[in-house]
Design a protein around this motif. Sequence first.
Motif, PDB file in Angstrom:
ATOM      1  N   MET A  21       0.972  -0.958  -0.367  1.00  0.00           N
ATOM      2  CA  MET A  21       0.227   0.646  -0.273  1.00  0.00           C
ATOM      3  C   MET A  21       0.501   1.049   0.069  1.00  0.00           C
ATOM      4  N   ARG A  22       0.279   2.247  -0.752  1.00  0.00           N
ATOM      5  CA  ARG A  22       0.928   3.844  -0.276  1.00  0.00           C
ATOM      6  C   ARG A  22       0.066   4.285  -0.059  1.00  0.00           C
ATOM      7  N   ASP A  23       0.534   6.199   0.317  1.00  0.00           N
ATOM      8  CA  ASP A  23      -0.433   6.452   0.650  1.00  0.00           C
ATOM      9  C   ASP A  23      -1.372   6.227   1.415  1.00  0.00           C
ATOM     10  N   VAL A  24      -1.055   6.130   2.663  1.00  0.00           N
ATOM     11  CA  VAL A  24      -1.359   5.192   3.517  1.00  0.00           C
ATOM     12  C   VAL A  24      -1.823   6.358   5.127  1.00  0.00           C
ATOM     13  N   GLU A  25      -2.906   6.106   6.042  1.00  0.00           N
ATOM     14  CA  GLU A  25      -3.318   6.624   6.964  1.00  0.00           C
ATOM     15  C   GLU A  25      -4.102   6.028   8.039  1.00  0.00           C
ATOM     16  N   LEU A  26      -3.308   5.981   9.247  1.00  0.00           N
ATOM     17  CA  LEU A  26      -3.498   5.121  10.024  1.00  0.00           C
ATOM     18  C   LEU A  26      -3.917   5.868  11.689  1.00  0.00           C
ATOM     19  N   GLY A  27      -4.383   5.148  11.985  1.00  0.00           N
ATOM     20  CA  GLY A  27      -5.155   6.255  13.054  1.00  0.00           C
ATOM     21  C   GLY A  27      -4.478   5.230  15.018  1.00  0.00           C
ATOM     22  N   TRP A  28      -4.574   5.961  15.433  1.00  0.00           N
ATOM     23  CA  TRP A  28      -4.498   4.865  17.592  1.00  0.00           C
ATOM     24  C   TRP A  28      -5.288   6.018  18.197  1.00  0.00           C
ATOM     25  N   PHE A  29      -5.987   6.035  18.410  1.00  0.00           N
ATOM     26  CA  PHE A  29      -7.276   5.759  19.558  1.00  0.00           C
ATOM     27  C   PHE A  29      -6.502   6.199  20.977  1.00  0.00           C
ATOM     28  N   SER A  30      -7.031   7.358  21.089  1.00  0.00           N
ATOM     29  CA  SER A  30      -6.275   7.864  22.426  1.00  0.00           C
ATOM     30  C   SER A  30      -7.897   7.698  23.973  1.00  0.00           C
ATOM     31  N   LEU A  71     -16.272  -1.124   7.337  1.00  0.00           N
ATOM     32  CA  LEU A  71     -14.827  -1.244   7.060  1.00  0.00           C
ATOM     33  C   LEU A  71     -14.756  -0.876   7.869  1.00  0.00           C
ATOM     34  N   HIS A  72     -14.065  -2.183   9.743  1.00  0.00           N
ATOM     35  CA  HIS A  72     -13.592  -1.813  10.649  1.00  0.00           C
ATOM     36  C   HIS A  72     -12.088  -2.607  10.190  1.00  0.00           C
ATOM     37  N   LEU A  73     -11.352  -2.070  10.176  1.00  0.00           N
ATOM     38  CA  LEU A  73      -9.685  -2.411   9.658  1.00  0.00           C
ATOM     39  C   LEU A  73      -8.476  -1.918  10.148  1.00  0.00           C
ATOM     40  N   HIS A  74      -7.870  -2.921  10.731  1.00  0.00           N
ATOM     41  CA  HIS A  74      -6.620  -2.465  11.143  1.00  0.00           C
ATOM     42  C   HIS A  74      -5.564  -3.289  10.660  1.00  0.00           C
ATOM     43  N   ALA A  75      -4.355  -2.114  10.391  1.00  0.00           N
ATOM     44  CA  ALA A  75      -2.826  -2.180   9.663  1.00  0.00           C
ATOM     45  C   ALA A  75      -1.666  -2.752  10.375  1.00  0.00           C
ATOM     46  N   VAL A  76      -0.679  -4.064   9.991  1.00  0.00           N
ATOM     47  CA  VAL A  76       0.137  -3.378  10.503  1.00  0.00           C
ATOM     48  C   VAL A  76       1.432  -3.319   9.417  1.00  0.00           C
ATOM     49  N   LEU A  77       2.461  -2.456   8.480  1.00  0.00           N
ATOM     50  CA  LEU A  77       3.207  -1.772   7.484  1.00  0.00           C
ATOM     51  C   LEU A  77       3.884  -2.375   7.316  1.00  0.00           C
ATOM     52  N   GLY A  78       5.024  -2.112   6.558  1.00  0.00           N
ATOM     53  CA  GLY A  78       6.625  -2.754   6.455  1.00  0.00           C
ATOM     54  C   GLY A  78       7.479  -1.963   5.530  1.00  0.00           C
ATOM     55  N   SER A  79       8.035  -0.642   6.258  1.00  0.00           N
ATOM     56  CA  SER A  79       8.935   0.074   5.434  1.00  0.00           C
ATOM     57  C   SER A  79      10.078  -0.111   4.745  1.00  0.00           C
ATOM     58  N   ASP A 119      13.122  -0.087   5.045  1.00  0.00           N
ATOM     59  CA  ASP A 119      14.619   0.027   6.951  1.00  0.00           C
ATOM     60  C   ASP A 119      13.678  -1.062   7.257  1.00  0.00           C
ATOM     61  N   LEU A 120      12.391  -1.917   6.865  1.00  0.00           N
ATOM     62  CA  LEU A 120      12.512  -3.239   7.712  1.00  0.00           C
ATOM     63  C   LEU A 120      12.200  -2.168   9.248  1.00  0.00           C
ATOM     64  N   THR A 121      11.272  -1.131   9.301  1.00  0.00           N
ATOM     65  CA  THR A 121      10.406  -0.871  10.641  1.00  0.00           C
ATOM     66  C   THR A 121       8.950  -0.644   9.703  1.00  0.00           C
ATOM     67  N   THR A 122       7.949  -1.245  11.288  1.00  0.00           N
ATOM     68  CA  THR A 122       6.540  -1.185  10.808  1.00  0.00           C
ATOM     69  C   THR A 122       6.359  -0.268  11.492  1.00  0.00           C
ATOM     70  N   ALA A 123       4.848   0.028  10.992  1.00  0.00           N
ATOM     71  CA  ALA A 123       3.702   1.266  11.967  1.00  0.00           C
ATOM     72  C   ALA A 123       2.337   0.502  11.714  1.00  0.00           C
ATOM     73  N   GLY A 124       1.555   0.993  12.389  1.00  0.00           N
ATOM     74  CA  GLY A 124       0.724  -0.112  12.093  1.00  0.00           C
ATOM     75  C   GLY A 124      -1.038   1.000  13.391  1.00  0.00           C
ATOM     76  N   GLY A 125      -1.947   0.745  13.214  1.00  0.00           N
ATOM     77  CA  GLY A 125      -2.911   1.182  13.452  1.00  0.00           C
ATOM     78  C   GLY A 125      -3.897   1.569  12.933  1.00  0.00           C
ATOM     79  N   HIS A 126      -5.475   2.017  13.226  1.00  0.00           N
ATOM     80  CA  HIS A 126      -6.353   1.522  12.221  1.00  0.00           C
ATOM     81  C   HIS A 126      -6.461   2.106  10.670  1.00  0.00           C
ATOM     82  N   LEU A 127      -6.811   1.926  10.666  1.00  0.00           N
ATOM     83  CA  LEU A 127      -6.611   2.094   8.456  1.00  0.00           C
ATOM     84  C   LEU A 127      -8.108   2.564   7.852  1.00  0.00           C
TER      85      LEU A 127
END
Length: 147
Positions: A49-58, A90-98, A100-108
């Motif tokens: 995926m590209r142009d991704v927006e992830l969120g974390w609920f506070s 759609l209630h989706l949570h994603a983990v994505l790898g960049s 440099d092999l780091t990851t980011a995750g959250g609500h997609l």
Amino acid sequence: MSDKIIYARDDNYLIVRLRDGDDFFETLLSLLKKEDIKSAVLVSSVGMMRDVELGWFSGEEYIKKSFEEPMELLSLTGSVNETEEGKIFLHLHAVLGSSDLTTAGGHLFKATVHQTNELVFLLPTNINLKRLKEGEGLLRLFPERKK
């Protein structure tokens, strides 16, 4: 969006391949509406995926972060639900790898398909997955047995 969505469906599964450049949500929602699917569970997903927006609920609001660069889709879980208004949610949570092999995750919240996305949904035959507002107004899952 691609002219033709590549997919196969039976009573139990929906298997989809999205193409490079597809708006992830727009394309998937279009297919779900076409197939009249209001309840499903995502059981497998691979791709990029590209142009991704992830969120974390506070606890009060979503804190969002955008990623423009292509990222490997490592995990995508969630469900397809129907809201009180009859809309598909759609209630989706994603983990994505960049790269440099780091990851980011959250609500997609947003994504564009990069290269391909391959998705497998389980279609419950005797259960509806509803999303209803509860408490602070968030949409919560209310599974119910079909009558």
